[in-house]
Motif scaffolding. Structure first.
Motif, PDB file in Angstrom:
ATOM      1  N   ARG A   1      42.663  42.221  43.012  1.00  0.00           N
ATOM      2  CA  ARG A   1      42.500  40.940  42.328  1.00  0.00           C
ATOM      3  C   ARG A   1      41.043  40.597  42.097  1.00  0.00           C
ATOM      4  O   ARG A   1      40.706  39.907  41.130  1.00  0.00           O
ATOM      5  CB  ARG A   1      43.161  39.837  43.155  1.00  0.00           C
ATOM      6  CG  ARG A   1      44.688  39.933  43.199  1.00  0.00           C
ATOM      7  CD  ARG A   1      45.263  38.750  43.937  1.00  0.00           C
ATOM      8  NE  ARG A   1      46.722  38.802  43.937  1.00  0.00           N
ATOM      9  CZ  ARG A   1      47.499  37.880  44.504  1.00  0.00           C
ATOM     10  NH1 ARG A   1      46.937  36.852  45.130  1.00  0.00           N
ATOM     11  NH2 ARG A   1      48.811  38.002  44.456  1.00  0.00           N
TER      12      ARG A   1
ATOM     13  N   ILE B   1      39.745  41.457  38.604  1.00  0.00           N
ATOM     14  CA  ILE B   1      40.368  40.906  37.398  1.00  0.00           C
ATOM     15  C   ILE B   1      39.328  40.292  36.477  1.00  0.00           C
ATOM     16  O   ILE B   1      39.300  40.562  35.269  1.00  0.00           O
ATOM     17  CB  ILE B   1      41.442  39.860  37.770  1.00  0.00           C
ATOM     18  CG1 ILE B   1      42.640  40.542  38.454  1.00  0.00           C
ATOM     19  CG2 ILE B   1      41.918  39.121  36.517  1.00  0.00           C
ATOM     20  CD1 ILE B   1      43.704  39.586  38.923  1.00  0.00           C
TER      21      ILE B   1
ATOM     22  N   LYS C   1      36.786  43.003  35.074  1.00  0.00           N
ATOM     23  CA  LYS C   1      37.450  43.847  34.078  1.00  0.00           C
ATOM     24  C   LYS C   1      37.731  43.068  32.805  1.00  0.00           C
ATOM     25  O   LYS C   1      37.631  43.620  31.698  1.00  0.00           O
ATOM     26  CB  LYS C   1      38.752  44.424  34.649  1.00  0.00           C
ATOM     27  CG  LYS C   1      38.534  45.593  35.595  1.00  0.00           C
ATOM     28  CD  LYS C   1      39.828  46.304  35.923  1.00  0.00           C
ATOM     29  CE  LYS C   1      39.562  47.574  36.717  1.00  0.00           C
ATOM     30  NZ  LYS C   1      40.792  48.351  36.989  1.00  0.00           N
ATOM     31  N   SER C   2      38.064  41.799  32.942  1.00  0.00           N
ATOM     32  CA  SER C   2      38.286  40.964  31.755  1.00  0.00           C
ATOM     33  C   SER C   2      37.005  40.829  30.953  1.00  0.00           C
ATOM     34  O   SER C   2      37.028  40.867  29.707  1.00  0.00           O
ATOM     35  CB  SER C   2      38.791  39.578  32.172  1.00  0.00           C
ATOM     36  OG  SER C   2      40.030  39.671  32.848  1.00  0.00           O
TER      37      SER C   2
END
Length: 206
Positions: free
Chosen positions: A2, A5, A8-9
């Motif tokens: 998590r 996230i 990576k976004s």
């Protein structure tokens, strides 16, 4: 994980931004007849897609040296994503050549591949990227085992061919392709040095 996230976004967003800008400019040119893409919009579209494919490929190759220099092992988590984006831009570059440059006369591509060296090496680079993209999933990594790493060493000749394609494509100012040639040479040189360094050390001890 998590915790990855958000990073990576952000990487997804950054990788897609050049394509979004290009699409917006292409739409603007088509609608208003403006010059957002210069005097030759087709050439500009092909050039930008190819350039970003090369840039993302170089960034992908830089992941391992950066990890080794900084100790940030988390960087490996972004390598596959960046490699797939490099393939996506390379595919769009090739598709733009087929659809916008050849305008549907796709059989001519074989003639161009045979007669124009820069297209020959560019097509070869894209062709070598295809199996790398296909086998980038966790399932393929498990199936291929050690052969997966051997297969993905194709990225090195791909990088050389991509730079050569850019070099031969440019007709006057070679400074930009020369810059990428130096960067790729340094990245491949680093890998060669790291691979042979342990053997050299062992030989010296013996």
């Amino acid at each position: 994980m998590r915790s990855l996230i958000v990073p990576k976004s952000i990487v997804h967003l950054l990788a897609l931004t050049p394509l979004a800008i290009l699409l917006w400019q292409a739409w603007s040119v088509a609608k208003t007849g403006g010059n957002a893409l210069g005097a030759d919009p087709v050439a500009e579209i092909e050039h930008r897609l190819g350039l970003w494919a090369l840039r993302l490929l170089v960034i992908t190759l830089a992941i391992t040296p950066l990890r080794q220099l900084t100790g940030w092992n988390v960087l490996v988590r972004f390598r596959r994503m960046l490699g797939l984006y490099a393939f996506a831009y390379a595919t769009l570059h090739f598709a733009a050549y087929l659809g916008l440059d050849l305008r549907g006369y796709w059989t001519q591509v074989f003639e161009d591949i045979a007669k124009r060296p820069y297209i020959t090496v560019g097509f070869t680079a894209w062709l070598l990227l295809v199996p790398l993209a296909v086998t980038s999933t966790s399932g393929w990594i498990r199936r291929l085992g050690r052969n997966w790493a051997r297969l993905h060493m194709l990225v090195y000749p791909v990088a050389v061919l991509a730079v050569l394609h850019f070099w031969w494509l440019v007709k006057s100012d070679l400074r930009e392709p020369a810059l990428y040639a130096v960067i790729v040479a340094l990245l491949l040189g680093w890998r060669t040095w790291k691979r042979w360094k342990p053997r050299t050390s062992l030989s010296a001890r013996a």
